[in-house]
Design an enzyme around this catalytic site. Structure first.
Site, mmCIF file in Angstrom:
data_model
loop_
_atom_site.group_PDB
_atom_site.id
_atom_site.type_symbol
_atom_site.label_atom_id
_atom_site.label_comp_id
_atom_site.label_asym_id
_atom_site.label_seq_id
_atom_site.Cartn_x
_atom_site.Cartn_y
_atom_site.Cartn_z
ATOM 1 N N ASN A 33 -24.747 104.486 34.384
ATOM 2 C CA ASN A 33 -23.896 104.054 35.646
ATOM 3 C C ASN A 33 -23.896 102.582 35.567
ATOM 4 O OD1 ASN A 33 -26.686 103.214 36.309
ATOM 5 N ND2 ASN A 33 -26.851 104.408 38.069
ATOM 6 N N PHE A 81 -32.797 108.157 28.375
ATOM 7 C CA PHE A 81 -33.178 106.990 28.868
ATOM 8 C C PHE A 81 -33.214 106.394 30.305
ATOM 9 C CE2 PHE A 81 -31.638 106.496 24.152
ATOM 10 C CZ PHE A 81 -32.891 106.399 23.681
ATOM 11 N N LYS A 85 -36.946 100.648 35.828
ATOM 12 C CA LYS A 85 -38.203 100.609 35.004
ATOM 13 C C LYS A 85 -38.936 99.119 35.521
ATOM 14 C CE LYS A 85 -36.124 97.362 31.509
ATOM 15 N NZ LYS A 85 -35.948 97.033 30.025
ATOM 16 N N SER A 125 -43.733 106.326 28.641
ATOM 17 C CA SER A 125 -44.283 105.153 28.612
ATOM 18 C C SER A 125 -45.955 105.177 28.504
ATOM 19 C CB SER A 125 -43.838 104.188 29.885
ATOM 20 O OG SER A 125 -44.434 103.059 29.904
ATOM 21 N N TYR A 149 -43.460 103.473 39.504
ATOM 22 C CA TYR A 149 -42.783 103.542 38.285
ATOM 23 C C TYR A 149 -43.663 104.265 37.495
ATOM 24 C CZ TYR A 149 -41.414 102.631 33.502
ATOM 25 O OH TYR A 149 -40.882 103.037 32.244
ATOM 26 N N LYS A 153 -42.799 108.562 35.871
ATOM 27 C CA LYS A 153 -42.747 108.987 34.575
ATOM 28 C C LYS A 153 -44.039 109.943 34.403
ATOM 29 C CE LYS A 153 -39.947 106.082 32.653
ATOM 30 N NZ LYS A 153 -38.678 106.655 32.000
ATOM 31 N N PRO A 293 -51.429 90.867 39.370
ATOM 32 C CA PRO A 293 -52.210 92.163 39.862
ATOM 33 C C PRO A 293 -51.672 93.322 39.257
ATOM 34 C CG PRO A 293 -51.555 90.765 41.683
ATOM 35 C CD PRO A 293 -51.032 90.034 40.187
ATOM 36 N N ASP A 295 -52.475 94.369 36.343
ATOM 37 C CA ASP A 295 -52.396 94.182 34.737
ATOM 38 C C ASP A 295 -53.640 94.590 34.203
ATOM 39 O OD1 ASP A 295 -50.120 93.294 34.250
ATOM 40 O OD2 ASP A 295 -50.398 91.457 33.581
HETATM 41 P P1 NAD Z 1 -32.657 99.451 30.648
HETATM 42 O O1 NAD Z 1 -32.611 99.163 32.015
HETATM 43 O O2 NAD Z 1 -32.374 98.480 29.453
HETATM 44 O O3 NAD Z 1 -31.735 100.791 30.370
HETATM 45 C C1 NAD Z 1 -31.947 101.979 31.183
HETATM 46 C C2 NAD Z 1 -30.416 102.265 31.419
HETATM 47 O O4 NAD Z 1 -30.305 103.294 32.270
HETATM 48 C C3 NAD Z 1 -29.612 101.022 32.016
HETATM 49 O O5 NAD Z 1 -28.425 101.023 31.322
HETATM 50 C C4 NAD Z 1 -29.151 101.574 33.466
HETATM 51 O O6 NAD Z 1 -27.766 100.919 33.839
HETATM 52 C C5 NAD Z 1 -29.327 103.000 33.198
HETATM 53 N N1 NAD Z 1 -29.616 103.954 34.367
HETATM 54 C C6 NAD Z 1 -30.526 103.711 35.442
HETATM 55 N N2 NAD Z 1 -30.452 104.685 36.449
HETATM 56 C C7 NAD Z 1 -29.320 105.305 36.248
HETATM 57 C C8 NAD Z 1 -28.665 106.507 36.534
HETATM 58 N N3 NAD Z 1 -29.232 106.968 37.889
HETATM 59 N N4 NAD Z 1 -27.598 107.152 35.881
HETATM 60 C C9 NAD Z 1 -27.104 106.770 34.877
HETATM 61 N N5 NAD Z 1 -27.857 105.590 34.203
HETATM 62 C C10 NAD Z 1 -28.830 104.837 34.787
HETATM 63 O O7 NAD Z 1 -34.245 99.774 30.160
HETATM 64 P P2 NAD Z 1 -34.856 100.121 28.649
HETATM 65 O O8 NAD Z 1 -35.725 99.074 28.419
HETATM 66 O O9 NAD Z 1 -33.697 100.634 27.795
HETATM 67 O O10 NAD Z 1 -35.614 101.606 28.921
HETATM 68 C C11 NAD Z 1 -35.050 103.043 28.514
HETATM 69 C C12 NAD Z 1 -36.020 103.962 28.966
HETATM 70 O O11 NAD Z 1 -37.262 103.835 28.409
HETATM 71 C C13 NAD Z 1 -36.397 103.934 30.522
HETATM 72 O O12 NAD Z 1 -36.544 105.382 30.916
HETATM 73 C C14 NAD Z 1 -37.602 103.218 30.465
HETATM 74 O O13 NAD Z 1 -38.510 103.686 31.890
HETATM 75 C C15 NAD Z 1 -38.455 103.597 29.284
HETATM 76 N N6 NAD Z 1 -39.393 102.647 28.732
HETATM 77 C C16 NAD Z 1 -39.021 101.317 28.803
HETATM 78 C C17 NAD Z 1 -40.195 100.473 28.286
HETATM 79 C C18 NAD Z 1 -39.463 98.904 27.975
HETATM 80 O O14 NAD Z 1 -40.666 98.217 28.315
HETATM 81 N N7 NAD Z 1 -38.425 98.649 27.908
HETATM 82 C C19 NAD Z 1 -41.459 100.605 27.940
HETATM 83 C C20 NAD Z 1 -41.479 102.301 28.280
HETATM 84 C C21 NAD Z 1 -40.907 103.095 28.669
HETATM 85 C C1 WQD Z 2 -47.539 91.910 28.664
HETATM 86 C C2 WQD Z 2 -48.579 90.639 28.666
HETATM 87 C C3 WQD Z 2 -48.899 89.947 30.861
HETATM 88 C C4 WQD Z 2 -45.058 87.963 31.437
HETATM 89 C C5 WQD Z 2 -44.719 96.703 31.356
HETATM 90 C C6 WQD Z 2 -44.859 97.718 32.107
HETATM 91 C C7 WQD Z 2 -45.064 99.073 31.283
HETATM 92 C C8 WQD Z 2 -43.944 99.093 30.222
HETATM 93 C C9 WQD Z 2 -43.709 98.014 29.524
HETATM 94 C C10 WQD Z 2 -42.129 100.476 30.767
HETATM 95 C C11 WQD Z 2 -49.452 91.210 29.938
HETATM 96 C C12 WQD Z 2 -48.395 88.894 30.051
HETATM 97 C C13 WQD Z 2 -46.131 88.711 31.060
HETATM 98 C C14 WQD Z 2 -45.461 86.759 31.847
HETATM 99 C C15 WQD Z 2 -47.649 86.610 30.989
HETATM 100 N N1 WQD Z 2 -42.516 99.285 30.655
HETATM 101 N N2 WQD Z 2 -47.390 88.353 30.657
HETATM 102 N N3 WQD Z 2 -46.595 86.104 31.569
HETATM 103 O O1 WQD Z 2 -47.047 94.636 31.458
HETATM 104 O O2 WQD Z 2 -47.764 95.314 29.222
HETATM 105 O O3 WQD Z 2 -46.123 96.451 30.510
HETATM 106 O O4 WQD Z 2 -43.607 96.568 30.271
HETATM 107 O O5 WQD Z 2 -42.446 101.387 30.779
HETATM 108 O O6 WQD Z 2 -44.850 100.082 32.077
HETATM 109 O O7 WQD Z 2 -45.975 97.709 32.973
HETATM 110 O O8 WQD Z 2 -45.707 94.209 29.645
HETATM 111 O O9 WQD Z 2 -44.229 92.253 28.986
HETATM 112 O O10 WQD Z 2 -44.874 92.536 31.510
HETATM 113 O O11 WQD Z 2 -46.548 91.905 29.830
HETATM 114 O O12 WQD Z 2 -48.626 86.300 30.453
HETATM 115 O O13 WQD Z 2 -44.367 85.734 32.287
HETATM 116 O O14 WQD Z 2 -47.983 89.563 28.847
HETATM 117 O O15 WQD Z 2 -49.795 89.707 31.774
HETATM 118 O O16 WQD Z 2 -50.914 90.664 29.483
HETATM 119 P P1 WQD Z 2 -46.654 95.033 30.239
HETATM 120 P P2 WQD Z 2 -45.281 92.742 29.877
#
Ligand code: NAD
Ligand code: WQD
Length: 337
Positions: A33, A81, A85, A125, A149, A153, A293, A295
């Site tokens: 979307n 995906f 997030k 995640s 969040y 998951k 907070p 972390d």
């Molecule tokens: P992102 O936001 O770049 O990609 C997610 C995509 O989903 C976006 O393009 C967004 O527009 C789309 N989207 C959201 N809601 C939607 C909906 N209702 N219908 C259609 N499209 C929708 O994020 P990402 O980093 O690429 O993450 C992809 C997946 O991986 C997510 O499920 C996220 O929770 C998971 N994940 C991400 C991380 C991370 O740190 N990037 C870590 C662990 C898990």
């Molecule tokens: C990494 C480290 C921060 C920013 C998050 C989500 C997790 C997953 C991945 C989706 C930590 C430190 C960060 C800054 C900093 N997402 N930091 N200064 O918190 O491990 O994970 O993204 O599933 O669910 O919680 O990732 O990149 O935010 O932080 O010092 O400006 O960097 O404290 O130690 P995190 P992050």
């Protein structure tokens, strides 16, 4: 000809996975979307691969729009995906997160069932491990969540397990990503956060490009080697290959399986800053501040299951991650905008 459907395919991980799939000769449909992305990422993916994909703008909350995709195209598997997030935002807007992530997944699975497509790769995640007590984290570690969040998951993991119990025809790979960073080595696609980045690497690259003054290092009194938080940073191109491996694994998986995608190696926030500075020859001004907070001190994967069942291991180093992150940012100071 059958297609792999990527919900959220235009996003950060989705676009890199779309590229890996096209390069492996798969046919790809993205359904997104554009809440947190734009079709520009997919234009570049097609340019890079020299192949085309089907790019559909749609919302997973819209069952009719989803059904239309299944009606029109033969789909062999879905990689889901699409999700919101941002951890902080999820605390402020929990209902939105639960609706988008949980209801969106339920809608998708209902439509898949209706069309007899029962192969699913789900983006989970490491957040589902909460504050894990033992490192490295094995898939059997207890699960918990500390914010909406993470709860979303965790709920989806439970829903998918129940779905499989009710109908063993479902084959589901739940991939638990650790900390995805980096960008395709071309520098043409990468992470494009809206506003002030929450995550470490995009914040560092925005400091490097002059958009932010300095980085705040959240916490220097953790029980880690240098006092700063330790994470398992994984290059997004390695992660993308993991999805290709998971698609293959769906052919043989007995039901539902949960797999960590990480490197197994923890690096501290200071390790990342120092590596970024050294590899890219750039100074990153930073200050040590209070803990953020919610972390945790450390979080890194036991990646042995992925090696065993997916025959997949990571190839890229921290140096690759910081180099490619910077290459993307410096070539695209304003992301895709
Ligand atoms: P992102 O936001 O770049 O990609 C997610 C995509 O989903 C976006 O393009 C967004 O527009 C789309 N989207 C959201 N809601 C939607 C909906 N209702 N219908 C259609 N499209 C929708 O994020 P990402 O980093 O690429 O993450 C992809 C997946 O991986 C997510 O499920 C996220 O929770 C998971 N994940 C991400 C991380 C991370 O740190 N990037 C870590 C662990 C898990
Ligand atoms: C990494 C480290 C921060 C920013 C998050 C989500 C997790 C997953 C991945 C989706 C930590 C430190 C960060 C800054 C900093 N997402 N930091 N200064 O918190 O491990 O994970 O993204 O599933 O669910 O919680 O990732 O990149 O935010 O932080 O010092 O400006 O960097 O404290 O130690 P995190 P992050």
């Amino acid at each position: 000809m059958s297609y792999v459907l990527l919900t959220g395919g235009a996003g950060y991980i989705g676009s890199h996975t779309a590229l890996a799939l096209l390069n492996a000769n798969e046919q790809v449909i993205s359904f997104d979307n554009y809440h947190n992305s734009s079709s520009e990422s997919l234009k570049r993916v097609q340019q890079l691969s020299g192949r085309s994909l089907i790019d559909i703008q749609g919302d997973v909350l819209d069952s009719q729009a989803l059904a239309q995709v299944f009606e029109q195209y033969p789909i062999k598997a879905v990689i889901h995906f699409a999700a919101l997030k941002a951890v902080g935002e999820s605390t402020a807007k929990p209902l939105w997160y639960y609706e988008n992530n949980v209801t969106g997944t339920i809608n998708l699975c209902k439509v898949m069932s209706q069309y007899g497509v029962k192969k699913l790769v789900f983006s989970s995640s490491a957040t589902v491990y909460g504050a894990a007590e033992q490192m490295p984290i094995h898939e059997s570690a207890p699960r918990s969540a500390t914010n909406p969040y993470g709860q979303s998951k965790l709920m989806i993991e439970h829903i998918l397990a129940d779905l499989h119990s009710s109908d063993p025809d479902w084959k589901i790979a739940v991939l638990r990503y650790f900390n995805p960073v980096g960008a395709d080595a071309s520098g043409m696609i990468g992470e494009n956060p809206n506003g002030i980045p929450n995550n470490l690497m995009p914040f560092i690259t925005q400091v490097a490009v002059g958009k932010r003054d300095k980085l705040q290092v959240f916490g220097s009194d953790y029980p880690t080697a240098d006092g700063t938080g330790v994470r398992d940073f994984i290059h997004v191109s390695d992660l993308a290959r993991g999805h290709l491996a998971a698609l293959g694994y769906l052919q043989q998986v007995q039901g539902i399986d949960y797999i960590n995608l990480g490197t197994g190696q923890g690096y501290s926030v200071l390790d990342v800053i120092h590596s970024f500075s050294k590899v890219n020859q750039l100074d990153i001004p930073y200050v040590l501040t209070d803990r953020r907070p919610g972390d945790i001190a450390q979080c890194y994967a036991d990646p042995s299951k992925a090696a065993q069942v997916l025959k997949w291991t990571t190839e890229k180093t921290l140096e690759d991650m910081v180099r490619d992150s910077w290459n993307w940012q410096k070539n695209n100071p304003n992301g895709y905008n």
